[in-house]
Write an enzyme that holds these catalytic residues in place. Sequence first.
Site, short mmCIF file in Angstrom:
data_model
loop_
_atom_site.label_atom_id
_atom_site.label_comp_id
_atom_site.label_asym_id
_atom_site.label_seq_id
_atom_site.Cartn_x
_atom_site.Cartn_y
_atom_site.Cartn_z
N SER A 126 40.68 -26.88 18.17
CA SER A 126 40.66 -25.34 19.03
C SER A 126 42.07 -25.68 20.26
O SER A 126 42.91 -26.17 19.83
CB SER A 126 39.89 -24.99 19.23
OG SER A 126 40.17 -23.46 20.05
N ASP A 147 39.45 -17.95 10.70
CA ASP A 147 38.92 -18.13 11.87
C ASP A 147 39.97 -16.59 12.58
O ASP A 147 40.94 -16.31 12.37
CB ASP A 147 40.54 -19.10 12.30
CG ASP A 147 40.07 -19.49 13.77
OD1 ASP A 147 39.23 -18.67 14.35
OD2 ASP A 147 40.03 -21.12 13.53
N HIS A 185 36.16 -21.11 12.66
CA HIS A 185 36.43 -20.90 13.80
C HIS A 185 35.59 -22.74 13.80
O HIS A 185 34.29 -22.36 15.19
CB HIS A 185 36.91 -20.84 14.84
CG HIS A 185 37.46 -21.25 16.60
ND1 HIS A 185 38.59 -21.72 16.23
CD2 HIS A 185 36.66 -21.58 17.45
CE1 HIS A 185 38.98 -21.94 16.77
NE2 HIS A 185 38.28 -22.54 18.37
#
Length: 227
Positions: free
Chosen positions: A120, A180, A207
């Site tokens: 991320s 996601d 995610h």
Amino acid sequence: MSTSAVPLRILCIHGYRQNANSFREKTGALRKLLKKLVELVYISAPHQVPAIQNETNQEPEKMASSGEEDQRGWWFSDVQARGFNAKQECESSLGLEESIEAVKTAVKDLGPFDGILGFSQGAALVAMLCALQEQKLQPGFNFRFAIVVAGFRSACSQHQRFYKAPALTIPSLHVFGQDDRVIPEEMSRDLLPAFDGAQILLHPGGHFVPAKSSHRQTYQDFLKKFQ
């Protein structure tokens, strides 16, 4: 001992509102999946993230149990509020230079490393670190490969310098989920042109760092090239 028996050492860069301990917990399945192949080393970002207001009573307990009571970030897109949103367009950010220094220190004190993995916001940082390495602006960086999980191009104007150079030649594996909601698939795909010959592991989930037995072959095929 043959060189193939020596695990590849990978520096792991956590996501926003995580830290070294919580990311280590969240990647337990990945460590198990690749246990003979890699040694994962985790560091925490230098910046403490302000707690989210109006949380339910249950949420902080969840965070505490997963080691996320000490929430960290690599930079803030909202300088005033010390907040971050991957979709927020901003002129300047806060904290990136200190984070680059933190990675430099980790490489010096904990290295050497064969590769680097980010998730991320950490994956976005990994792309920037690879650009610095390729531009020979950080002599201490000598990563042979990058694994970019739920990565994205920073929307901050100040960071566009990382994407202006020719496509990065460092071998890379880009991992992202079709479901996601935090970093949608198209945001991760937007980062692909920054890397020459980027390999992709697309999974149907959200995610997180995928580590099912069905993903083992893709990870192994990528990593074995560097043993």
